[in-house]
Design a protein around this motif. Structure first.
Motif, short mmCIF file in Angstrom:
data_model
loop_
_atom_site.label_atom_id
_atom_site.label_comp_id
_atom_site.label_asym_id
_atom_site.label_seq_id
_atom_site.Cartn_x
_atom_site.Cartn_y
_atom_site.Cartn_z
N GLY A 177 0.78 -1.24 0.00
CA GLY A 177 0.00 0.00 0.00
C GLY A 177 0.81 1.28 0.00
N ILE A 178 2.08 1.20 -0.42
CA ILE A 178 2.91 2.41 -0.39
C ILE A 178 2.88 3.08 -1.75
N ASN A 179 2.50 4.36 -1.78
CA ASN A 179 2.44 5.01 -3.10
C ASN A 179 3.47 6.09 -3.29
N GLN A 180 4.30 6.34 -2.25
CA GLN A 180 5.48 7.17 -2.50
C GLN A 180 6.64 6.70 -1.62
N VAL A 181 7.83 6.81 -2.19
CA VAL A 181 9.00 6.30 -1.47
C VAL A 181 10.13 7.32 -1.48
N ARG A 182 10.95 7.23 -0.43
CA ARG A 182 12.11 8.12 -0.36
C ARG A 182 13.29 7.42 -1.03
N VAL A 183 13.85 8.07 -2.01
CA VAL A 183 14.96 7.48 -2.76
C VAL A 183 16.13 8.45 -2.75
N THR A 184 17.32 7.94 -3.08
CA THR A 184 18.46 8.84 -3.15
C THR A 184 18.35 9.70 -4.41
N ARG A 185 18.94 10.87 -4.30
CA ARG A 185 18.91 11.79 -5.45
C ARG A 185 19.59 11.13 -6.65
N LYS A 186 19.05 11.35 -7.82
CA LYS A 186 19.68 10.82 -9.03
C LYS A 186 20.98 11.57 -9.28
N LEU A 187 22.04 10.83 -9.52
CA LEU A 187 23.33 11.49 -9.74
C LEU A 187 23.43 11.99 -11.17
N LYS A 188 24.26 13.04 -11.32
CA LYS A 188 24.50 13.57 -12.67
C LYS A 188 25.94 13.27 -13.06
N VAL A 189 26.11 12.75 -14.24
CA VAL A 189 27.46 12.47 -14.74
C VAL A 189 27.64 13.23 -16.05
N ALA A 190 28.66 14.08 -16.09
CA ALA A 190 28.98 14.80 -17.33
C ALA A 190 30.17 14.12 -17.98
N PHE A 191 30.08 13.87 -19.27
CA PHE A 191 31.19 13.15 -19.90
C PHE A 191 31.54 13.76 -21.25
N PHE A 192 32.81 13.58 -21.59
CA PHE A 192 33.26 13.98 -22.93
C PHE A 192 34.44 13.12 -23.34
#
Ligand code: AMP
Ligand code: MG
Length: 417
Positions: A177-192
């Motif tokens: 019955g859980i409709n929202q969850v606490r998750v870790t922030r999505k990481l950002k990776v910049a690449f070249f």
């Protein structure tokens, strides 16, 4: 055979296991979390332990379409008993009547078994004649009843912090019955990519130029690692362009990821600028493909510098960058599931580095695991990765191996599949 005295061993090279340990010690898991609705939770990393507030299943229910009754009403001196039908219980529509001796109700899979009844007989083992239902005796009391709380009781921890939410976890969360969850922030990776020889796909190649493939394989790897990625393109060997790219990447992302320019003696500016702009260590690893690797910090971002050779960059990402990203995302580490398989091809190997040769793992007609190598294993031969479904792991001091030997295999995980 491992042989620590092997003259070909290169003692200055660090074993990848040791490197991973040292690299992981230098990164922290993000403490930033956010609430997401269940609809948006797939592939996110749970930031809290979750207990169920309800029993599972929440009520006694039928595992079959059939008839529910009291086991005590069966005449066990016979092999069948006839009971009187007094109602029904359908999924979502419980029986509202009163349970009485020598009666039964029609019941469907998932429908509540009313208090009082305790056993269900599947429809195929009954015979209906109007309201008289003849029941072939079930083997035991409680047959075909899924009891309240038999999977778990309210208060039990169901999912733990650090778990990646896959399809099954989506369903488990909904079940409780859980409709929202606490998750870790999505990481950002910049690449070249770096290198004067590199051209983006869609352009013409002049003599001496090649297409930049790493940016695309890296994009694929990052997408499967469930981070947000920022593609900063190909940066040519221009000092200020490289400096600008590093600064821009570090300002935008948690991790800056590059390919190329980290080899020993590389005649470009990458290393010089990294030494000026960050605290970077250049590693020489006992791993093939993938010997050079750079790691450190630029401003507040973690920096990982992959070797330019296309297979090396993928293997180093998989073996080194992925565990780092996983730790930064708060994922509980899982050891890869290794297996043993019989080699179907001869393998050439010089002692000195741990090799991740690309292989095809399959089962033969007797059900035994077999593995063959995907042809040429040059670190620039990206088709060797594309043909493969596993790595054949050859230990540091291993030499050539003949067909028929048993080798350790690491099937590609979901990031490579
Ligand atoms: P480097 O690590 O820069 O010395 O490059 C090693 C080899 O990988 C060279 O043959 C490069 O041309 C090649 N290479 C470097 N970057 C890329 C890239 N982004 N795509 C394809 N090949 C590359
Ligand atoms: Mg280069």
């Amino acid at each position: 055979m491992p042989n620590n005295q092997d003259p070909c061993a290169q003692p200055k090279l660090m074993h990848p296991d040791q490197a991973i340990e040292q690299l992981l010690a230098q990164v922290d898991a993000t403490q930033d979390t956010e609430l997401v609705t269940l609809n948006n939770a797939i592939d996110r990393v749970l930031a809290e332990d979750l207990a169920s507030s309800i029993d599972l299943p929440p009520f006694d229910n039928s595992a079959m379409d059939g008839y529910a009754f009291r086991y005590v009403d069966l005449d066990l001196s016979q092999d069948k008993t006839t009971l009187t039908l007094i109602g029904s219980s359908f999924a979502g529509h419980p029986f509202k009547g009163k349970v009485q001796p020598n009666t039964c109700i029609r019941i469907m899979t998932g429908a509540p078994v009313p208090a009082g009844y305790d056993t269900v007989q599947m429809q195929e083992e009954t015979q209906a004649n109007g309201d008289s239902i003849m029941i072939v005796h079930p083997k035991k009391l409680g047959a075909n009843v899924r009891g309240r709380g038999e999977e778990l009781l309210a208060g039990t921890k169901v999912l733990h912090r650090g778990v990646t939410i896959r399809a099954a976890e989506m369903g488990v969360l909904a079940t409780i019955g859980i409709n929202q969850v606490r998750v870790t922030r999505k990481l950002k990776v910049a690449f070249f990519s770096t290198g004067d020889e590199l051209r983006p796909v869609g352009s013409e190649l002049s003599p001496g130029q090649i297409y930049d493939s790493n940016r695309y394989s890296i994009q694929g790897l990052l997408s499967k690692s469930h981070v947000e990625w920022i593609d900063l393109g190909v940066i040519t060997d221009d000092k200020e362009a490289i400096r600008g790219a590093f600064k821009e990447a570090a300002s935008k992302a948690d991790m800056v990821l590059t390919s190329g320019g980290v080899s020993v003696g590389e005649a470009d500016y990458t290393k010089q600028i990294l030494s000026e702009e960050g605290q970077i260590t250049f590693w020489k690893l006992a791993i093939k493909p993938g010997k050079p690797f750079a790691f450190g910090k630029i401003d507040n971002a973690i920096f990982c510098g992959l070797p330019g050779n296309p297979v090396s960059s993928m293997v180093t990402f998989y073996k080194l960058v992925l565990p780092i990203l996983n730790k930064m995302q708060g994922i509980t580490p899982k050891a890869p599931l290794l297996c043993q398989a019989t080699l179907q091809t001869d393998i050439r190997k010089h002692p000195g580095r741990v090799e991740y040769q690309r292989g095809i793992l399959s089962r033969n007609t007797s059900g035994e695991l077999e593995v063959s190598i995907t042809g040429g294993q040059g670190s620039g031969m990206l088709t060797s990765m594309s043909l493969a479904n596993c790595f054949v792991i050859l230990e540091q001091f291993q030499g050539d191996l003949a067909k028929g030997n048993t080798v350790t295999v690491e099937p590609f995980n979901s990031v490579l599949c």
